[in-house]
Design an enzyme around this catalytic site. Sequence first.
Site, mmCIF file in Angstrom:
data_model
loop_
_atom_site.group_PDB
_atom_site.id
_atom_site.type_symbol
_atom_site.label_atom_id
_atom_site.label_comp_id
_atom_site.label_asym_id
_atom_site.label_seq_id
_atom_site.Cartn_x
_atom_site.Cartn_y
_atom_site.Cartn_z
ATOM 1 N N HIS A 129 0.673 43.719 -0.637
ATOM 2 C CA HIS A 129 0.855 42.450 -1.347
ATOM 3 C C HIS A 129 -0.170 41.388 -0.911
ATOM 4 O O HIS A 129 -0.572 41.313 0.244
ATOM 5 C CB HIS A 129 2.262 41.907 -1.099
ATOM 6 C CG HIS A 129 2.522 41.566 0.347
ATOM 7 N ND1 HIS A 129 2.223 40.345 0.894
ATOM 8 C CD2 HIS A 129 3.028 42.312 1.359
ATOM 9 C CE1 HIS A 129 2.541 40.335 2.177
ATOM 10 N NE2 HIS A 129 3.032 41.525 2.494
ATOM 11 N N HIS A 138 -15.336 49.080 -1.960
ATOM 12 C CA HIS A 138 -14.822 50.452 -2.024
ATOM 13 C C HIS A 138 -13.786 50.629 -0.922
ATOM 14 O O HIS A 138 -14.113 50.540 0.263
ATOM 15 C CB HIS A 138 -15.971 51.445 -1.858
ATOM 16 C CG HIS A 138 -15.555 52.885 -1.995
ATOM 17 N ND1 HIS A 138 -16.482 53.893 -2.016
ATOM 18 C CD2 HIS A 138 -14.348 53.486 -2.111
ATOM 19 C CE1 HIS A 138 -15.849 55.057 -2.139
ATOM 20 N NE2 HIS A 138 -14.546 54.823 -2.196
#
Length: 204
Positions: A129, A138
């Site tokens: 979250h 990446h």
Amino acid sequence: MGNKVLLYGASGHCKVIIDSVHLMGDTVEAILDDTPQRASIFDIPVIQAKEYSIAKEDLLAISIGNNRVRKIISEKINAKYYTIIHPKAIISKHASIGEGTVVMAGAIINPDAVIGRHSIVNTGAVIDHDCHIGDYAHISPNASLAGDVIVGEGTQVGIGASVIQGIRIGKWAIIGAGAVIVKDVEDYAVVVGNPGKVIKYTEK
């Protein structure tokens, strides 16, 4: 569903993207490459990029793992960039995914996470979250980011790396495979080990 997509980059990463596109119910029409090494991948033609005229309305995804190269191509080509989300990824309806980003199988992206443009959330990666992932980043296979982590533009978080909550990682940094990040990371730093330590900078 039923879209025809162009890919740019005939790489191993491209093969995984092809699977995701097909599982989404779409079709890869062709693969463009600057220096083609093969005629096709999975019977999809590989075409010399300069011989193909990409239209603004074409759906295009950059199937190249190198973060800097993805940035160069996205800034050079004016196309409609296609976001690829494997159907077995788990993404909160309260998360945000930027254009041209690829989310692979088994990845989990939790509420209020924001993923930038042309990034890769690779197989089995976990983004908890309130994380913010910059453009061209990446997050490698099985890397795990706890809540409220910020990852800067172009940064690579290596395979199996772990980042504790609230960490800020700068732009174009490299987090090594299996590293455990327990404190903030500067721009361009290369960090390895448990706990993570800076071993050099790619630029300074």
